[in-house]
Write a protein that holds these residues in place. Structure first.
Motif, PDB file in Angstrom:
ATOM      1  N   LEU A 286      11.190   7.830   8.756  1.00  0.00           N
ATOM      2  CA  LEU A 286      11.397   6.460   9.115  1.00  0.00           C
ATOM      3  C   LEU A 286      12.558   6.374  10.293  1.00  0.00           C
ATOM      4  CD1 LEU A 286      11.911   4.625   5.609  1.00  0.00           C
ATOM      5  CD2 LEU A 286       9.906   4.864   6.938  1.00  0.00           C
TER       6      LEU A 286
ATOM      7  N   VAL B 289      17.687   1.622   3.641  1.00  0.00           N
ATOM      8  CA  VAL B 289      16.454   1.791   4.963  1.00  0.00           C
ATOM      9  C   VAL B 289      16.567   0.728   5.742  1.00  0.00           C
ATOM     10  CG1 VAL B 289      14.025   1.734   5.156  1.00  0.00           C
ATOM     11  CG2 VAL B 289      15.073   3.469   3.478  1.00  0.00           C
ATOM     12  N   PRO B 290      16.724  -0.573   5.412  1.00  0.00           N
ATOM     13  CA  PRO B 290      16.390  -1.919   6.402  1.00  0.00           C
ATOM     14  C   PRO B 290      17.445  -1.746   7.533  1.00  0.00           C
ATOM     15  CG  PRO B 290      16.205  -2.656   4.081  1.00  0.00           C
ATOM     16  CD  PRO B 290      16.490  -1.078   4.008  1.00  0.00           C
ATOM     17  N   PRO B 291      18.640  -1.644   7.305  1.00  0.00           N
ATOM     18  CA  PRO B 291      19.601  -1.716   8.552  1.00  0.00           C
ATOM     19  C   PRO B 291      19.661  -0.217   9.312  1.00  0.00           C
ATOM     20  CG  PRO B 291      21.166  -1.605   6.502  1.00  0.00           C
ATOM     21  CD  PRO B 291      19.430  -1.487   6.129  1.00  0.00           C
ATOM     22  N   SER B 292      18.805   0.761   8.870  1.00  0.00           N
ATOM     23  CA  SER B 292      18.865   2.092   9.602  1.00  0.00           C
ATOM     24  C   SER B 292      17.826   1.982  10.671  1.00  0.00           C
ATOM     25  CB  SER B 292      18.586   3.286   8.536  1.00  0.00           C
ATOM     26  OG  SER B 292      19.564   3.170   7.564  1.00  0.00           O
TER      27      SER B 292
ATOM     28  N   SER C 135       6.314   1.837  10.415  1.00  0.00           N
ATOM     29  CA  SER C 135       6.710   0.402  10.737  1.00  0.00           C
ATOM     30  C   SER C 135       6.094  -0.280   9.272  1.00  0.00           C
ATOM     31  CB  SER C 135       5.843  -0.024  11.782  1.00  0.00           C
ATOM     32  OG  SER C 135       5.685  -1.551  11.941  1.00  0.00           O
TER      33      SER C 135
ATOM     34  N   TYR D  31       8.491   0.103   6.479  1.00  0.00           N
ATOM     35  CA  TYR D  31       9.532  -0.962   6.717  1.00  0.00           C
ATOM     36  C   TYR D  31       9.009  -2.323   6.256  1.00  0.00           C
ATOM     37  CZ  TYR D  31      13.438   1.505   8.829  1.00  0.00           C
ATOM     38  OH  TYR D  31      14.674   2.275   8.784  1.00  0.00           O
ATOM     39  N   ALA D  32       8.055  -2.888   6.779  1.00  0.00           N
ATOM     40  CA  ALA D  32       7.385  -4.149   6.229  1.00  0.00           C
ATOM     41  C   ALA D  32       7.135  -4.446   5.073  1.00  0.00           C
ATOM     42  CB  ALA D  32       6.159  -4.492   7.171  1.00  0.00           C
TER      43      ALA D  32
ATOM     44  N   THR E  77      10.733  -4.357   2.884  1.00  0.00           N
ATOM     45  CA  THR E  77      11.203  -5.563   3.086  1.00  0.00           C
ATOM     46  C   THR E  77      10.774  -6.680   2.324  1.00  0.00           C
ATOM     47  OG1 THR E  77      10.546  -5.723   5.262  1.00  0.00           O
ATOM     48  CG2 THR E  77      12.884  -5.219   4.935  1.00  0.00           C
TER      49      THR E  77
ATOM     50  N   LEU F  23      -1.814  -4.519   4.567  1.00  0.00           N
ATOM     51  CA  LEU F  23      -1.198  -3.427   5.499  1.00  0.00           C
ATOM     52  C   LEU F  23      -1.646  -3.711   6.546  1.00  0.00           C
ATOM     53  CD1 LEU F  23      -1.977  -0.356   2.832  1.00  0.00           C
ATOM     54  CD2 LEU F  23       0.027  -1.947   3.001  1.00  0.00           C
ATOM     55  N   GLY F  24      -1.191  -4.730   7.395  1.00  0.00           N
ATOM     56  CA  GLY F  24      -1.691  -4.949   8.807  1.00  0.00           C
ATOM     57  C   GLY F  24      -1.011  -3.891   9.876  1.00  0.00           C
ATOM     58  N   ARG F  25       0.058  -3.353   9.440  1.00  0.00           N
ATOM     59  CA  ARG F  25       0.698  -2.520  10.653  1.00  0.00           C
ATOM     60  C   ARG F  25      -0.021  -1.146  10.941  1.00  0.00           C
ATOM     61  NH1 ARG F  25       6.508  -4.142  10.765  1.00  0.00           N
ATOM     62  NH2 ARG F  25       6.265  -6.408  10.441  1.00  0.00           N
TER      63      ARG F  25
END
Lengths: 592, 461
Positions: free
Chosen positions: B139, B345-348, B371, B374-375, B378, B443-445
């Motif tokens: 990540l 994970v989110p702020p890293s 990506s 992450y999406a 969150t 899973l759009g990414r």
């Protein structure tokens, strides 16, 4: 000749009779260059652009007799300069991988010759006025450099060189002023950076600056000649937004000023831009780009100067009739440099240590943006886009809040969006633009008359969804009606399929205005179609179970700018599915 | 070297000493101070005029008086003697041995302040380093020449994570190991000992140079220690062609020492009493990481800093984040759940990840999978938040899946053993195993092809 009295970090006190405020000086054996910023009785305080380590009281000082100024002529494009316009490539040739001190370097290459074509009507005996185009030089494959007479020069041409190859030090024309003095003109002239270059008149711009970024162009547009700020906490993607603008904007010339930022970011531009193709000219991006770099580890005073050095060069290309975009990353570092110098001078701090003149300096800087009628008789513009790095992401701090009052387009970056890797992390709630109406006229004319309406619908959808989300977080989704839940779903789709845009995706990195509109239109049609079905009694779950969400989100990176037909086809595909539901729930009749 | 000793101390306070009427002293010059007992201290000129010279004393000014203090200006900046013999040694902040062995003697001496690297001379870092830690490799990938700090808090296992990275970091397909420069400022004896033990037990000690200033050592020495350590790192990287991994801990102690001196000097404070130049000062340190175009070696930097009160908006982590190329943030909440490493994970973030991963470096789906994780995570945290309000039972089927995803993500992807080394393919496969908990429609990414290749979704599964 004077001498050093005190050395206090980048501020050196000198004693020299008759020195003027603003004059440049060279200091000591090394010949460090600085600028007088304060005169106190017999002493003058100098801010030095280079490290003052090993400098001692008693060393000699020489006044140069002129303020900080830049060389303006062919050969700027494609270059990377330091904060006081010394070419970094040349610095490397002279002092290796680390930046040496006291190097005397000129900005423009003295040895290179340019093919000069004089203006046909500027023959001997013709009148020349300040800022007029004297001749032309092909500077790069895309940019024709219009050699300008210095703004204050006027008189009768008594000599004008024929077409041919000249270096910038060779005289190309001689002008006799009314008073009878003769001035030699070369292909370049100097201009003091703290003084805005003159123009004939200001005009109001009406062309949007297209950046190929949907959230910027469609939702919060900027005009050519406009001023914008990109504030955001670290990690929110300021630099990527700035770089995307530098890459894809439909300006003629892009100047990237790296002010107190990371060295590697500039390296990235230097290494990738030459290979990237400008979507408008089809040539290498580097042919229209140049850079000013004062990275965070370079001396802080040159950081203060770098912004002015940059904007003066931008104005010079504006005066040639070009649309110039200057991206400054970051204006906060510039303000901090101002603060550091003010602190060393013992000036009274007002907010968070910043001096009282922070707001007026910021305003004066952004005021150098604009669309103008040039002295040469054309029209050109400078758009200024400044990144702001608020400490702790707090937008109420002095630099952000003062900037917000000056600029007209505000692209606020959001940490929660960045945490979800939703880039560009531009918040649709906190951002604003004053240019939507004027930009809308262009979009209406060039893309679709529905543009203003669609933009408004999308923004309304997003704000409504935000409101609903707050309710959900209080009482859960059960409290919402089907129609409201559909609003949430659709807003989510606007975010995923339209707003989120990958700078790394080959297709999605740049989105043409037509594609921007069609994508948005498609998602909004999907929303309206779904809402109609819900009115007919179709349960919202049945709609969310349809496989369209993920597929719609992928269209932006599968449909290329030059063939948008698949977007229309996809709508037919959705419409068919909707039709089947419509038939099922309305008892037979298909489309109304 | 000047032989004149001055006895003109005018005033003394804190770490500062003022001398009157000493002519022509250069800014930044090294100063030797001898007290009434003949003991020596080190100092540096930080302001100089023909009237008054300000000297910062690294060992502090306790027990100095005006009458019996002799000061010698060495007429040269602070320099460090450099040689390959530094490897395996242990020094203090000004480069004097701490290990009872003789000082380094060498004709190669460099100013510890270095000088700014010309951006035009840099090479863009893009070689993926595999650390074996999924949250980093998958990540927030680290590349050679990057500066990637660990933002931590007191009591969190940042030292263990740093030690694990040091042990496991390698370039896939490259057997040459990193040389390590370890810089410790104001750390406890046990923390310093922990690292030393780690280096010993993994057999890398002879490839390590240590610069150590313990919590009870003179605090002002912390101002020069990272500069000394980085001067050694630059020598190892650019003169001796090593790939150097620099671990600096704890930057918070450095910034506090800087604040102390700034306050004594009367500098205008900006936020929380830190001087306005904290940003530029930190940048002088961090920006010494990187790669140069024509050199073989590189400097990869992992600074560790503890966030006061776990506050990421505190000036030290905040300004660091603006300079470094990302950050790994540790979470007290995950630590409380016994998740190791407790990476939030989110702020890293790793800013240089994008050019070091993908088809030719790791695997073609890597950028999109990262990506997507992450999406999804969150989104899953939102679902968890909602569940805490309305109860998990009330969640929609999709949200319940997200909830399951969040739990599995933390217990099997974030969490791993302290000696568990996952290669990047294992990390990515694990990622797909987790993404397979979610339907392809959300899973759009990732691309349709990714889904075909790696996603194993069974309806109702």
């Amino acid at each position: 000749m004077g001498e050093v009295v005190e050395v206090n970090g980048p501020i050196v006190t000198i004693r020299e009779a008759g020195i003027r405020n603003g004059d440049q000086v060279t200091i000591g054996e090394l010949g460090l260059v600085g600028e007088v910023i304060h005169i106190r009785h017999a002493d003058a305080l100098v801010q030095v652009y280079e490290s003052t380590e090993s400098l001692r009281p008693g060393e000699q000082v020489h006044g140069l007799g002129h303020p900080l100024s830049v060389e303006l002529g062919p050969g700027l494009l494609g270059q990377i300069f330091d904060g006081v316009q010394r070419p970094l490539d040349e610095i490397m040739r002279q002092s290796g991988e680390h930046i040496g001190r006291g190097l005397e370097l000129s900005a423009l290459d003295r040895t290179r010759s340019w093919h000069y074509v004089p203006e046909e009507d500027l023959v001997v005996g013709a009148r020349l006025h300040g800022g007029e185009v004297l001749g032309r030089v092909r500077e790069t494959g895309v940019i024709e450099h219009r050699v300008l007479a210095p703004p204050e020069c006027r008189g009768e041409i008594i000599e004008h060189a024929p077409e041919g190859d000249y270096t910038i030090d060779e005289i190309v024309a001689r002008v006799r002023s009314e008073a009878g003095s003769v001035e030699d003109l070369r292909m370049y002239h100097r201009w003091p950076v703290r003084e805005p270059r003159p123009y004939r008149a200001r005009s109001s711009g009406n062309q949007p600056l297209i950046t190929g970024q949907r959230i910027l162009d469609t939702f919060f547009p900027l005009l050519k000649g406009g001023k914008a700020a990109v504030p955001g906490p670290f990690g929110a993607g300021k630099t990527i937004v700035q770089q995307q603008i530098a890459r894809w904007s439909n300006a003629d010339i892009v100047l990237y000023v790296g002010c107190g930022e990371r060295g590697n970011e500039l390296v990235e531009i230097l290494q990738t831009f030459p290979e990237l193709i400008d979507p408008y000219s089809g040539r290498s991006l580097m042919e229209r780009t140049f850079l000013v770099a004062n990275t965070s580890n370079m001396p802080v005073v040159a950081r203060e100067a770098s912004i002015y050095v940059g904007v003066t060069m931008a104005e010079y290309y504006r005066d040639q009739g070009y649309d110039v975009v200057m991206v400054a990353d970051s204006t906060s570092r510039w303000a901090e440099a101002l603060r550091e110098v003010a602190g060393r001078l013992g000036q009274m701090p007002v907010e968070e240590g910043y001096p009282a003149y922070l707001a007026s300096r910021l305003a004066a800087f952004y005021e150098r943006a604009g669309t103008v009628d040039t002295l040469a008789g054309g029209s050109g513009s400078v758009s200024l886009i400044g990144a702001v790095s608020p400490p702790g992401g707090d937008f109420s701090e002095p630099v952000t809040s003062h900037t917000k009052e000056i600029i007209r387009t505000f692209w606020a970056l959001s940490k929660p969006l960045a945490d979800a890797r939703h880039y560009p992390a531009v918040s649709w709630l906190d951002s604003f633009t004053d240019y939507a109406e004027r930009a809308g006229r262009w979009w209406t004319r060039e893309v679709s008359p529905d543009w203003p309406l669609r933009r408004q619908q999308a923004l309304t959808l997003l704000t409504d969804a935000d409101e609903l989300e707050r309710i959900v977080n209080l009482v859960g989704p059960e409290a919402l009606s089907s129609a409201q839940r559909w609003v949430l779903e659709s807003a989510g789709l606007v975010k995923e399929a339209v707003l989120q845009q990958s700078a790394l995706d080959e297709i999605d990195s740049f989105c043409s205005p037509h594609k921007q509109f069609k994508l948005l239109d498609l998602v909004l049609r999907f929303h309206r179609g779904g809402a109609d079905l819900i009115d007919l009694g179709v349960p919202v779950e049945q709609l969310t179970e349809l496989p369209f969400g993920g597929e719609l989100a992928r269209l932006k990176s599968s449909v290329p700018n030059d063939d948008l037909a698949p977007l229309d086809d996809y709508w037919k595909h959705i419409d068919n599915a909707f039709d089947r539901l419509r038939v099922e729930y309305s008892g037979g009749s298909a489309k109304p | 070297m000047s032989e004149i000793e001055y006895r003109r101390v005018d005033s003394i306070h804190g770490a500062l000493m003022f001398l009157r009427k000493v002519d022509g002293v250069a800014l930044g010059d090294r100063v030797l101070i001898r007290d009434r007992d003949g003991r020596r201290r080190n100092g540096q000129v930080i302001r100089s005029s023909d009237e008054l010279v300000m000297v910062q004393v690294f060992e502090g000014t306790d027990n100095l008086d005006l009458e019996n203090t002799w000061v010698r200006f060495l007429d040269q900046p602070f320099e460090l003697a450099l040689s390959p013999d530094m490897l395996g040694r242990n020094f203090n902040g000004i480069g004097e041995p701490r290990d009872d062995r003789p000082p380094i003697v060498s004709s190669v001496r460099r100013n510890v302040n270095g000088s700014p690297v010309n951006p035009a001379a840099r090479a863009y870092p893009r070689e993926f380093i595999q650390t074996g830690v999924s949250t980093i490799d998958g990540l927030n990938s680290l590349v050679r020449g990057q500066k990637l700090p660990v933002f931590s808090g007191s009591g969190l296992p940042h030292n263990r994570l740093a030690a694990q990275i040091v042990r496991q970091a390698r370039l896939p397909g490259d057997s040459s190991n990193f040389v390590i420069v370890f810089a410790a400022m104001g750390v406890s004896y046990s923390d310093a000992r922990f690292f030393e033990h780690e280096f010993e037990s993994s057999g890398v000690l002879r490839n390590v140079v240590m610069f150590v200033n313990l919590a009870n050592d003179p605090p002002m020495e912390r101002l020069i220690l990272p500069r000394t350590a980085l001067t050694a790192a630059e020598y190892l990287a650019y003169d001796l062609d090593h790939h150097v991994l620099v671990v600096i801990t704890d930057m918070t102690n450095y910034a506090e020492a800087l604040r102390e001196v700034a306050t004594e000097k009367g500098d205008v404070p900006s936020r929380k009493g830190y001087p306005g130049y904290l940003y530029s000062d930190l940048a002088e340190i961090y920006e010494r990481a990187g790669r140069l175009r024509d050199r073989h070696g590189s400097i990869t930097m992992i600074p560790i800093l503890s966030m006061p009160s776990d506050d990421i908006t505190h000036p030290i982590p905040d300004l660091t984040g603006y300079i470094t190329e990302g950050q790994i943030v540790l979470s007290r909440e995950l630590h409380g759940k016994s998740v190791y490493p407790p990476v939030n994970v989110p702020p890293s973030l790793s800013r240089l990840m994008k050019d070091g991963i993908g088809k030719d470096d790791t695997r073609e789906d890597h950028p999109r999978v990262a990506s997507q994780l992450y999406a999804a995570y969150t989104r899953a945290l939102e679902a968890r938040n909602l569940a805490s309000i309305i109860g998990a039972e009330e969640l929609s089927g999709r949200d319940r899946r997200y909830l399951q995803f969040a739990d599995r993500f933390e217990t099997s992807f974030v969490s791993q053993g302290e000696s568990e080394e996952r290669n990047i393919i294992e990390t990515l496969d694990l990622a797909w195993e987790l993404l397979s908990l979610l339907p392809p429609g959300v899973l759009g990414r990732v691309t349709a092809e990714d889904l075909r290749k790696y996603h194993s979704w069974e309806e109702g599964g």
